[in-house]
Design a protein around this motif. Structure first.
Motif, PDB file in Angstrom:
ATOM      1  N   GLU A  84      13.699   6.448  -3.725  1.00  5.78           N
ATOM      2  CA  GLU A  84      13.846   5.133  -3.089  1.00  5.78           C
ATOM      3  C   GLU A  84      13.298   5.165  -1.665  1.00  5.78           C
ATOM      4  N   LYS A  85      13.471   6.291  -0.967  1.00  6.72           N
ATOM      5  CA  LYS A  85      12.932   6.420   0.389  1.00  6.72           C
ATOM      6  C   LYS A  85      11.419   6.250   0.388  1.00  6.72           C
ATOM      7  N   ARG A  86      10.769   6.841  -0.605  1.00 11.94           N
ATOM      8  CA  ARG A  86       9.294   6.730  -0.673  1.00 11.94           C
ATOM      9  C   ARG A  86       8.870   5.290  -0.917  1.00 11.94           C
ATOM     10  N   ARG A  87       9.600   4.635  -1.833  1.00 15.61           N
ATOM     11  CA  ARG A  87       9.270   3.220  -2.104  1.00 15.61           C
ATOM     12  C   ARG A  87       9.503   2.376  -0.848  1.00 15.61           C
ATOM     13  N   ALA A  88      10.640   2.621  -0.169  1.00 13.52           N
ATOM     14  CA  ALA A  88      10.969   1.861   1.048  1.00 13.52           C
ATOM     15  C   ALA A  88       9.929   2.124   2.137  1.00 13.52           C
ATOM     16  N   ARG A  89       9.493   3.376   2.238  1.00 15.73           N
ATOM     17  CA  ARG A  89       8.493   3.714   3.250  1.00 15.73           C
ATOM     18  C   ARG A  89       7.209   2.909   3.033  1.00 15.73           C
ATOM     19  N   LYS A  90       6.769   2.843   1.765  1.00 15.15           N
ATOM     20  CA  LYS A  90       5.548   2.061   1.466  1.00 15.15           C
ATOM     21  C   LYS A  90       5.739   0.591   1.838  1.00 15.15           C
ATOM     22  N   PHE A  91       6.932   0.072   1.530  1.00  9.86           N
ATOM     23  CA  PHE A  91       7.228  -1.332   1.843  1.00  9.86           C
ATOM     24  C   PHE A  91       7.212  -1.551   3.357  1.00  9.86           C
ATOM     25  N   PHE A  92       7.848  -0.653   4.116  1.00 10.24           N
ATOM     26  CA  PHE A  92       7.875  -0.786   5.584  1.00 10.24           C
ATOM     27  C   PHE A  92       6.463  -0.710   6.162  1.00 10.24           C
ATOM     28  N   ILE A  93       5.630   0.171   5.621  1.00 16.51           N
ATOM     29  CA  ILE A  93       4.250   0.276   6.109  1.00 16.51           C
ATOM     30  C   ILE A  93       3.501  -1.036   5.850  1.00 16.51           C
ATOM     31  N   TYR A  94       3.727  -1.619   4.651  1.00 16.97           N
ATOM     32  CA  TYR A  94       3.093  -2.912   4.340  1.00 16.97           C
ATOM     33  C   TYR A  94       3.501  -3.961   5.387  1.00 16.97           C
ATOM     34  N   VAL A  95       4.802  -4.039   5.683  1.00 21.62           N
ATOM     35  CA  VAL A  95       5.301  -5.043   6.637  1.00 21.62           C
ATOM     36  C   VAL A  95       4.741  -4.770   8.039  1.00 21.62           C
ATOM     37  N   GLN A  96       4.772  -3.501   8.463  1.00 23.90           N
ATOM     38  CA  GLN A  96       4.272  -3.148   9.801  1.00 23.90           C
ATOM     39  C   GLN A  96       2.788  -3.490   9.955  1.00 23.90           C
ATOM     40  N   ASP A  97       2.003  -3.256   8.890  1.00 24.29           N
ATOM     41  CA  ASP A  97       0.550  -3.455   8.977  1.00 24.29           C
ATOM     42  C   ASP A  97       0.127  -4.896   8.710  1.00 24.29           C
ATOM     43  N   TYR A  98       1.044  -5.717   8.183  1.00 26.29           N
ATOM     44  CA  TYR A  98       0.671  -7.081   7.794  1.00 26.29           C
ATOM     45  C   TYR A  98       0.265  -7.900   9.025  1.00 26.29           C
TER      46      TYR A  98
END
Length: 446
Positions: free
Chosen positions: A135-149
């Motif tokens: 779940e941490k890996r999935r959350a990390r990808k999601f946070f990166i998407y939000v940060q880079d958006y």
């Protein structure tokens, strides 16, 4: 008092003071009146003697509580998002010169019976005990998407139109589980309920970005800041601003009665036999009770303690959000704690609040999940107040009424209401595209 004003503001609550300052800066002639002999209205700050008088009548506080005047206990405690709209308003109006801020130590979320730091970035997601390894890996990808958006950069959108897809769609693309969604939606994006899941995702993503940007501003443990000496300083700072721009203030004016013409439009205010004329009225719900409706009530406990909230890394100032699902409730619960480090209590004393939208008539029982997290408490005061919203049409009666303060311990909903009222009164949006770098100097009194 027989002058004519563009706007008469009734009540010196925080919302009304911000508006009177903004309207004065905008060139409007403002008269600001209050039936009380103090600033702040519902959002006032009390010293220890005033607190005791309000909740315990003629009893006197015990000696071991320390000096009364060292206490500044906010009746509506709320932290400010360091990059949020209220800070932008403060900088836009230069009110920062009247105030000193200090970063808030911690931002936490309650999950499965424990308190955890709110992870706000991809790095924090990997460290957080809130999630298992996958779940941490999935959350990390999601946070990166939000940060880079970036709205202006289609490459960062990953094929998603955030004005069309829902927050639920975006979350499911990253496969996040309900537990993760719960803390992201409520403790990070600060949504009050789960309705946001079925609304366009843009607002959800922008709220997450605001949290992360605010967190980065002071490199602190939370995205929040809070004024030294408490929120009671804010209404007075905006009152000063209004006065600088020609606004007139009158405290201790009893029976402020709004006068209407035969067509039902507000034309002035009468107090002590004198009438001041105006084009528009701005007020809190208590001044025009027949133009508002009750929409709920807030239950809260005000606690004085001799220690920080346990399991918050000894934070002297902290917000803990208890999402509704974790408690089996319809609404979230909020813990707010501040201490002598923000000059709101004597040395080694802490002021904690437990607040929620009341769902029963038993605040002591309802607030128990939050109170249980506080550890030993020196004194507790319980309070319940009704929440009102206007049900008038301001175009018909020239009356602009603020909503009551909700249970949240952050300012996002409050400022939204102020900015909407400003737009309705002036017919234009407030330009908040200010340079926030100057805020860092003004606000980071570390």
């Amino acid at each position: 008092m027989d002058e004519e004003y563009d706007v008469i503001v009734l009540g010196t609550g925080l919302k009304e003071c911000i508006l009177s300052g903004l309207l004065s800066v905008n060139g409007l002639k403002v008269l600001h009146m209050d039936r009380n002999d103090y600033y702040g209205g519902e959002s006032t700050s009390l010293n220890l003697n005033q607190l005791w008088k309000r909740f315990r009548g003629d009893d006197k506080p015990p000696e071991n509580m320390g000096s009364s005047r060292e206490y500044n206990v906010d009746m509506i405690p709320k932290f400010m998002m360091a990059n949020g709209a209220l800070v932008r308003v403060l900088i836009h109006t230069n009110v920062t010169k009247y105030l000193n801020f200090k970063a808030v130590d911690g931002s936490f979320v309650y999950n499965k019976g424990k308190i955890h730091k709110v992870p706000a970035t991809d790095v924090e997601a990997l460290k957080s005990p809130l999630m298992g390894l996958f779940e941490k890996r999935r959350a990390r990808k999601f946070f990166i998407y939000v940060q880079d958006y970036e709205e202006s950069d289609p490459k960062s959108h990953e094929g998603l139109d955030l004005y069309k897809v829902t927050a639920r769609d975006v979350i499911s693309k990253y496969g996040l589980d309900d537990n993760t969604v719960d803390f992201i939606g409520h403790a990070l994006a600060l949504h009050l309920d789960d309705n946001y899941l079925d609304e366009p995702a843009m607002d959800f993503v922008e709220r997450m970005k605001l949290y992360a940007e605010s967190l980065a501003r002071f490199q602190g443990g939370s995205p929040y800041i809070y004024p030294l000496y408490g929120l009671g300083e804010l209404p007075q700072a905006f009152a000063r601003l209004s006065a600088v721009y020609g606004g007139t203030y009158m405290l201790n004016k009893p029976d402020c009665k709004v006068e209407f013409d035969e067509s039902g439009k507000a034309i002035g205010v009468t107090s002590e036999g004198e009438t001041a004329k105006c084009k528009k009225i701005v007020c809190d719900p208590s001044y025009l009770p027949d133009k508002v409706q009750k929409v709920g009530k807030v239950a809260r406990a005000i606690c004085i303690m001799s220690h920080p909230i346990p399991n918050t890394s000894d934070s002297h100032s902290v917000q803990v959000i208890l999402p509704q699902k974790q408690l089996g409730r319809k609404s979230d619960m909020y813990l707010f704690c501040c201490s002598y480090t923000h000059n709101v209590a004597p040395k080694d004393k802490y002021i904690a609040f437990v607040t929620t939208e009341a769902e029963t008539d038993q605040p002591e029982v309802e607030l128990k999940p939050g109170l249980d997290l506080l550890g030993p408490v020196d004194e507790t005061f319980f309070d319940v107040y009704d929440r009102y919203e206007p049900n008038n049409n301001h175009e018909d009666d020239n009356c602009y009424i603020s909503t009551s303060y909700d249970a949240t311990t952050h300012f996002e909903t409050t400022v939204k209401n102020v900015l909407a009222l400003y737009s309705n009164i002036t017919g234009k949006d407030l330009d908040l595209s200010v340079d926030l770098s100057s805020a860092s100097a003004a606000a980071a009194e570390e």
